[in-house]
Structure formats: structure tokens, C-alpha cells
Design an enzyme around this catalytic site. Structure first.
Site, PDB file in Angstrom:
ATOM      1  CB  SER A  69      34.022  38.551  32.225  1.00 44.08           C
ATOM      2  OG  SER A  69      35.058  38.255  33.137  1.00 44.08           O
ATOM      3  NE  ARG A 111      29.499  40.417  33.826  1.00 43.13           N
ATOM      4  CZ  ARG A 111      30.598  40.005  34.465  1.00 43.13           C
ATOM      5  NH1 ARG A 111      31.291  38.979  33.964  1.00 43.13           N
ATOM      6  NH2 ARG A 111      30.995  40.588  35.581  1.00 43.13           N
ATOM      7  CG  ASP A 153      34.967  28.994  34.459  1.00 47.57           C
ATOM      8  OD1 ASP A 153      35.375  27.894  34.872  1.00 47.57           O
ATOM      9  OD2 ASP A 153      35.221  30.073  35.021  1.00 47.57           O
ATOM     10  CG  ASN A 178      37.300  26.949  41.328  1.00 44.00           C
ATOM     11  OD1 ASN A 178      36.607  27.551  42.152  1.00 44.00           O
ATOM     12  ND2 ASN A 178      38.616  27.017  41.325  1.00 44.00           N
ATOM     13  N   GLY A 182      33.254  30.900  39.217  1.00 44.93           N
ATOM     14  CA  GLY A 182      32.586  31.981  39.934  1.00 44.93           C
ATOM     15  C   GLY A 182      31.642  32.764  39.055  1.00 44.93           C
ATOM     16  NE  ARG A 207      36.321  31.493  43.640  1.00 45.40           N
ATOM     17  CZ  ARG A 207      36.303  31.709  42.324  1.00 45.40           C
ATOM     18  NH1 ARG A 207      36.260  30.685  41.484  1.00 45.40           N
ATOM     19  NH2 ARG A 207      36.319  32.945  41.855  1.00 45.40           N
ATOM     20  CB  SER A 226      33.633  38.913  44.784  1.00 46.35           C
ATOM     21  OG  SER A 226      33.412  38.545  43.435  1.00 46.35           O
ATOM     22  CD  GLN A 236      32.817  36.326  40.023  1.00 48.18           C
ATOM     23  OE1 GLN A 236      32.429  35.447  40.786  1.00 48.18           O
ATOM     24  NE2 GLN A 236      33.811  36.135  39.175  1.00 48.18           N
ATOM     25  CG  ASP A 251      40.716  38.176  37.026  1.00 45.41           C
ATOM     26  OD1 ASP A 251      40.943  37.898  38.217  1.00 45.41           O
ATOM     27  OD2 ASP A 251      39.613  38.000  36.492  1.00 45.41           O
ATOM     28  CE  LYS A 274      39.312  37.670  41.450  1.00 47.92           C
ATOM     29  NZ  LYS A 274      38.173  37.954  40.551  1.00 47.92           N
ATOM     30  CD  GLU A 275      39.733  31.271  39.368  1.00 46.32           C
ATOM     31  OE1 GLU A 275      39.030  31.386  38.362  1.00 46.32           O
ATOM     32  OE2 GLU A 275      40.161  32.278  39.996  1.00 46.32           O
ATOM     33  NE  ARG A 307      43.787  33.901  40.431  1.00 50.80           N
ATOM     34  CZ  ARG A 307      42.880  34.224  39.503  1.00 50.80           C
ATOM     35  NH1 ARG A 307      42.441  35.475  39.416  1.00 50.80           N
ATOM     36  NH2 ARG A 307      42.418  33.315  38.676  1.00 50.80           N
ATOM     37  CG  HIS A 310      42.411  30.185  34.640  1.00 49.35           C
ATOM     38  ND1 HIS A 310      41.872  31.149  33.825  1.00 49.35           N
ATOM     39  CD2 HIS A 310      41.930  30.476  35.892  1.00 49.35           C
ATOM     40  CE1 HIS A 310      41.098  31.954  34.520  1.00 49.35           C
ATOM     41  NE2 HIS A 310      41.119  31.567  35.787  1.00 49.35           N
ATOM     42  NE  ARG A 311      42.265  35.354  35.012  1.00 51.45           N
ATOM     43  CZ  ARG A 311      41.966  35.384  33.718  1.00 51.45           C
ATOM     44  NH1 ARG A 311      42.921  35.301  32.822  1.00 51.45           N
ATOM     45  NH2 ARG A 311      40.705  35.493  33.320  1.00 51.45           N
ATOM     46  CE  LYS A 341      38.055  29.708  36.816  1.00 48.58           C
ATOM     47  NZ  LYS A 341      36.804  29.002  37.139  1.00 48.58           N
TER      48      LYS A 341
END
Length: 662
Positions: A26, A30, A52, A95, A97, A125, A172, A174, A321, A348-349, A352, A395-396, A423
Site C-alpha cells: 500500500s 502510493r 504490483d 490485478n 488495485g 473488480r 473500496s 481505494q 486484509d 478483492k482479488e 474472499r 496471495h493472501r 503480488k
């Protein structure tokens, strides 16, 4: 990074040690975009190297940013708020975001002829709320597929910023982050106001954005969580140098590990309780479940406290997350755990909520789920099932379910597509194995023995690569030992036997396919000469050296598993290995293979002499008094005289799969 089709985690017993985390995804993306929007140069230290961030770096390069990447340090020459390239550029956002949403907003307010697309999941997404807000601002954005989703085309805007810009906050965070990062570019003559419609989810991620904006000279005024004001006349100012914190979301797996696993505890380097990342508050949730956590500047220490863990009910809006990790911790609790306010999981990806529920059920758990909540019931001893975890290119999911390998029933866990962790944390499994412990009988070993030139080395290294296992070329160890002894000034005679044995016990040798490394030195060619073979024979008759090398070979049995090839792997070194293969081929076929090999190296020889030499060597190896060449009683016989290497690999993998519980 493990790039295998799947990774089998054997039953893990405990964990202890120190893990240094990669940089925050994150923060990394940024910082990359903010640095690109500045005038001048910014040096970014400890940047996350992942799929990413590579996506973002590639996009910034397309826009004309100066980029100098040296490991985790990146020097960025910014654009000063004006694009160098703005015509007919197509961006592939994977992928990611954290790259797609902010870059969309920045490009939309600056204008050009841009197309942004990604992998199929990215096109599922939602981005409609951000697009709606940008269109109200006067941006030109068209959908190239389904309305509300990427891919997008961006044109030139006709901006109007006199009225507050509204954006939904309940899908989101984001979307708001994207606007906050883009709108300082156009706050020339008046303040720009953003109003959030509905409840703002994932507020800690907005805190990250505001904190970083301040570092780049943008002081956003916040009225609660509903109104944000970007001041008139503001402009991006490079901080010169900036360090990226370690990823607090990634810390969650090792915080959970310390709470679950027996051992002396886990120390996490790179992030502490004072992190600007909201996911650091995962440590509070873990503490509620029973973890013992201490913290200092840039570090955490976690030990198992209450056991079993305590089931909890928690509003997870502040750690969306990291909360996924709680769902797997719940399997080790004393009662059900309910995670609420997690609607964002569904966009999300992958979805979830569905993913975590489905995969927990595979392990044997009872799970209930709703639109924005999930309840996971614990698994008691004798209730765990060996499971192959589908990771949904998420990934998570992969990292969360690795923690299931510490289960009470000591059943293994298969992680499908382990490379998806790239990722955010490409070396996650290496980090996990570096601090995890297993009983030696639980670390799988596949032995491939056979006569000279049977192809066992090629077969073993290919199978090891396919499974992600370590590889041991036992025959090379004697050659490397002789090479290292001569390099150290020792003779290969009995008078230096003790010194050679001392050297052999800690020989820093490892194998990567056909490459043999002695420390940092590639000794592959040096140990494959005729003289090197003669030197190996000299040290092999020294009993103390042989004993030292047996111990060294045992040390190659490390997580997640081992492929060992030689002449006595299944009979002497690893007699309890779950799979033993005795590889044979006719002397004629082996002579032909060796002939081609030598001719390719410019060495003159004949087929007849090679065949005679191989037959004589077979006779010597089979009649040795110590560890004679023979198949273990429970070994599978594989004659590869007429098989390709691919067919031989497939056969070994078929035998191995038949022994797995998945």
C-alpha cells in the site's frame, strides 16, 4: 519464490526465529505515484519488489518518468504534474488495485489518450464509483467492456471543480485514495472538496494516504470521515528521500504463527506498533485470541499465550486484509470466531468470503457465511483433514492457509499455485520455512539411486524443480570436498584426514539444477574433470571423511522436502525415505549418452571403450564392501533406456502423488 504448480507443506511442529518483512504494498505504490507527480528527484528506500509494484513502475516508465531501480532502492525523476507522453498509451495493470485506481484518477485529470486493462479478475473488480466521481469532475472516461468495470479508455477532460465531488466509500477505500492523490494536480485556484457518500470502509488505508500526502507537501483537511478538503494552490513537493515501512498485512501471518506454533517465539523486523498502516492493529485482534506480543521501534515479538486460542467476535472494518488471517487462527480456537463488516472481501482479488469458507471446509471445519460476515468453528484433534488449498490467484489465501500446516493431527497441506504470493511477498514461503520446524520423519525425501550415467542427476534435479524441493547430488559432494581440501592447502592423504573431515562437516555447498555452488563460487566445471573424479576417489576411502559427509547429507533434509540422488541414498543415507527409485538403463544406452556428452565438450572417445568402462565400474560399485550399489528392497525400478526425461519425470511424480493424501 516457488513457481511450482503446487507446494506441499509437511506437518509442521513449531516455529522460532526472526523474519524481516518486505515493504508495504500500500505504501510502495502510493509513494511511487506521488514521487512521479513531483518536480525533481525522490529516492525511495525499501520498496516492495512484487508483481504490483512492477506494474506501477512499468506504467510510470511509459509516462516518461526517470527510473533507476537498484534492488529495493528506486530513484524517481518526477513529471512535475505534466505528462511527457499522453498519446495512445496502453497500460497493463495486472490485478493491482493499488495501481489501477490511483493511476486512473491521475491520468483522467491530466488527460490524454490512454487505455487501462488487466487480468480477467481485474475486469471483475468494480471501479464504477470512482469513474462516476471523475466524470462529475469533467473527466472523459469510457468503459471498453462491462459498465462499472475495467478496461477503461481515458480522454481529455473539461474540468470543473467548483462543487464538492461525491464518491461512495462503502465499496473500496481505494476510490477515495485515488481522488485524494489526483486532485492536488488541479487545485490551482480554489479548494477542492470531496464528500464521501455512505460509510467509509477501511479507514486506516485513508490514514496511510493522508500521512503520505503530508510527506509530499499536501495538507488535506479532514472533517470526520465524510469530507476532505484539498487546499487551493497546493503542489507536490518531493521529500527527497523516503523509506517504505515493512508490510503490516504481511506481518499478520507471522504474528499468527507466533500465536499458534510452539517454540521460543517469532521476532518480526521492519514494522512496529507505531506503524502508519492500519493493519498493524491486527496485533490487537491476535492478542484478544491469546497471543503474547511485545513491540519496539520497528519490531514485534510474538509468543504463544492462551492455548487453545480464544474464539472472538470482531468488527474487522479497520483491518480488512489482515482479518483473513484470523479466519485460519480460528481453526485453533476454543470456540467459534465471527468476523463482521468484511463486505470488501467480496471485491478483492477474489470473493474472499467464499474462498475462505470453501477452503476452511476442505480442512474439516464448519463455516457459516453472510453478505459481510463469516463464522469459523475450530477443529479439534482428529478432526483435521489433509487438503489441497485452491488459492484463486490470491496471495493472501495462499499465505493464510500455510498456517494450517501446524495442525494437531499432523496432516500435510497442499498450496496450489504458490507463486501467487509474488503480488506482495515473493519470498513468503522461504521466510516461513526459515523459522518453522518439523520432525525429520515428516520432511519428505525422494531418493533416486542408480549406476553411473543412468541419468539420475538430471531426473532428480527435474523432479526437485517440479516439487520445489531441495536437491542433493551426493556424488558431487566427494568431488567438492576434494576440491575444497586442495584449495585449503591440504593433501588428499590419511595424514590430513581429520582436517578434511572438519572441512567436510560444514562444507557450504548447494545445488541449483546442474550448477554446483561452493559458497559463492560456481564449481560445476572444476569438479567434473577426470582429475576431479580421481581426487574424489582418494577422499572417499577416508573413513572419517565419509562419516562427516553422511552427516552433511542428512543436513540437506530441509523444508519443504529433498530430492537426493546417488548410489546409496535409499539404502544407507535415507533408508526411511517414503519414495525410493532405482534408475537403470542398459550399458549400451548409457555409453551412448556419455559419448554424446563428451563429444559435445570436445573430448575424443569411442562407444566401445565407454561401454567397457561403465560395465567395469558397475561391477566395482556392486561389489564394494561399504554401501555397494544395489536397489533398496522397497525401491521402484525404473528402466529409462527408451524413455525421455519428461516421461521419467512423469513416472516418478505419479508414484509420488500416489503416496499423498490429497
Amino acid at each position: 519464490m516457488f513457481s511450482t504448480a503446487f507446494l506441499d507443506l509437511p506437518a509442521l511442529q513449531g516455529a522460532s526465529g526472526t523474519v524481516t518483512l518486505p515493504g508495504s504494498k500500500s505504501i510502495s505504490n502510493r509513494v511511487l505515484l506521488l514521487s512521479a507527480l513531483c518536480q525533481g528527484t525522490t529516492i525511495v528506500h525499501d520498496l516492495l519488489d512484487s508483481d504490483d509494484t512492477r506494474v506501477m513502475l512499468a506504467a510510470l516508465g511509459q509516462l516518461g518518468c526517470g527510473l533507476d531501480v537498484q534492488g529495493t532502492t528506486v530513484t524517481i525523476t518526477g513529471l512535475g504534474g505534466a505528462l511527457k507522453h499522453h498519446d495512445a498509451i496502453e497500460f497493463f495493470m495486472g490485478n493491482a488495485g493499488t495501481a489501477m485506481r490511483p493511476l486512473t484518477a491521475a491520468l483522467a485529470v491530466l488527460g490524454g489518450d490512454f487505455t487501462l486493462k488487466g487480468v480477467p479478475r481485474m475486469h471483475e473488480r468494480p471501479i464504477g464509483d470512482l469513474v462516476d466521481a471523475l466524470r462529475l469532475l469533467g473527466c472523459s472516461i469510457d468503459y471498453l467492456g462491462n459498465d462499472g468495470f475495467p478496461p477503461l479508455h481515458i480522454g481529455k477532460p473539461a474540468l470543473k471543480v467548483d462543487a464538492p465531488i461525491q464518491v461512495r466509500g462503502d465499496v473500496s477505500s481505494q476510490f477515495l485514495t485515488a481522488l485524494l492523490m489526483a486532485l492536488p494536480l488541479v487545485a490551482k485556484t480554489q479548494d477542492i472538496v470531496i464528500d464521501v457518500v455512505g460509510e467509509l470502509i477501511s479507514k486506516p488505508y485513508i490514514d496511510i494516504t493522508l500521512n503520505l500526502l503530508a510527506r509530499y507537501g499536501i495538507a488535506v483537511k479532514r472533517d470526520g470521515w465524510q469530507r476532505f478538503t484539498i487546499p487551493q494552490g497546493c503542489s507536490y513537493q518531493s521529500p527527497g528521500t523516503i523509506h517504505v515501512e515493512a508490510d503490516a498485512s504481511s506481518a499478520s501471518y507471522f504474528i499468527a504463527l507466533g500465536a499458534i506454533a510452539e517454540g521460543s517465539g517469532i521476532r518480526i523486523q521492519g514494522v512496529g506498533a507505531d506503524s502508519i498502516q492500519g493493519d498493524i492493529r491486527f496485533m490487537d485482534a491476535a492478542a484478544q485470541m491469546g497471543a503474547k506480543i511485545t513491540s519496539g521501534p520497528n519490531w514485534l515479538e510474538i509468543n504463544r499465550g492462551a492455548w487453545p486460542l480464544k474464539g472472538i467476535t470482531l468488527d474487522c472494518n479497520h483491518i480488512p486484509d489482515a482479518a483473513m488471517t484470523l479466519a485460519v487462527m480460528a481453526l485453533y480456537a476454543d470456540g467459534p470466531t465471527t468476523l463482521r463488516n468484511i463486505a470488501s472481501w467480496r471485491v478483492k482479488e477474489t470473493d474472499r468470503i467464499v474462498a475462505m469458507a470453501t477452503e476452511c471446509r476442505k480442512l474439516g471445519a464448519t463455516v457459516e457465511e453472510g453478505p459481510d460476515w463469516i463464522t469459523v468453528h475450530p477443529l479439534l484433534k482428529d478432526g483435521w483433514k489433509a487438503a489441497s488449498i485452491h488459492t484463486y490467484d490470491d496471495h493472501r489465501v495462499a499465505m493464510c492457509f500455510s498456517l494450517a500446516a501446524f495442525n494437531a493431527d499432523q496432516v500435510p497441506v497442499r498450496i496450489e499455485d504458490p507463486k501467487c504470493v509474488a503480488k506482495t511477498f515473493p519470498d513468503y514461503f522461504e521466510a516461513l520455512f526459515s523459522v518453522s520446524h518439523a520432525n525429520s520423519q515428516d520432511i519428505p525425501v525422494i531418493c533416486i539411486d542408480g549406476p553411473t550415467a543412468s541419468g539420475k542427476g538430471t531426473l532428480a534435479s527435474r523432479v526437485a524443480q517440479t516439487l520445489g524441493y531441495h536437491y542433493l547430488d551426493s556424488g558431487a559432494l566427494y568431488r567438492v570436498t576434494a576440491y575444497a581440501a586442495l584449495k585449503a592447502g591440504l593433501s588428499l592423504e590419511a595424514n590430513d584426514e581429520a582436517s578434511i573431515a572438519d572441512l567436510a562437516r560444514t562444507l557450504p555447498v548447494h545445488f541449483e539444477g546442474d550448477t554446483v555452488w561452493l559458497g559463492q563460487e560456481d564449481v560445476s566445471n572444476a569438479i567434473r574433470t577426470e582429475q576431479a573424479g580421481m581426487n574424489a576417489s582418494k577422499v572417499s576411502v577416508l573413513p572419517t571423511v565419509r562419516t562427516a559427509l553422511v552427516a552433511l547429507q542428512h543436513n540437506f533434509q530441509r523444508l519443504p522436502g529433498l530430492l537426493a540422488d546417488g548410489r546409496d541414498m535409499g539404502t544407507v543415507i535415507f533408508p526411511d525415505a517414503p519414495l525410493k527409485v532405482f534408475l537403470t538403463a542398459s550399458a549400451a544406452q548409457r555409453a551412448e549418452r556419455r559419448h554424446k556428452q563428451l563429444i559435445s565438450k570436445g573430448i575424443s572417445t569411442t562407444l566401445d571403450s565407454l561401454r567397457a568402462d561403465l560395465e567395469a565400474r558397475d561391477a566395482r560399485d556392486s561389489s564394494r564392501s561399504v554401501a555397494p550399489l544395489k536397489a533398496a528392497q522397497d525401491a521402484y525400478q525404473l528402466d529409462n533406456s527408451s524413455l525421455s526425461i519428461e516421461a521419467s519425470v512423469d513416472q516418478v511424480l505419479t508414484w509420488w502423488q500416489a503416496k499423498q493424501p490429497f
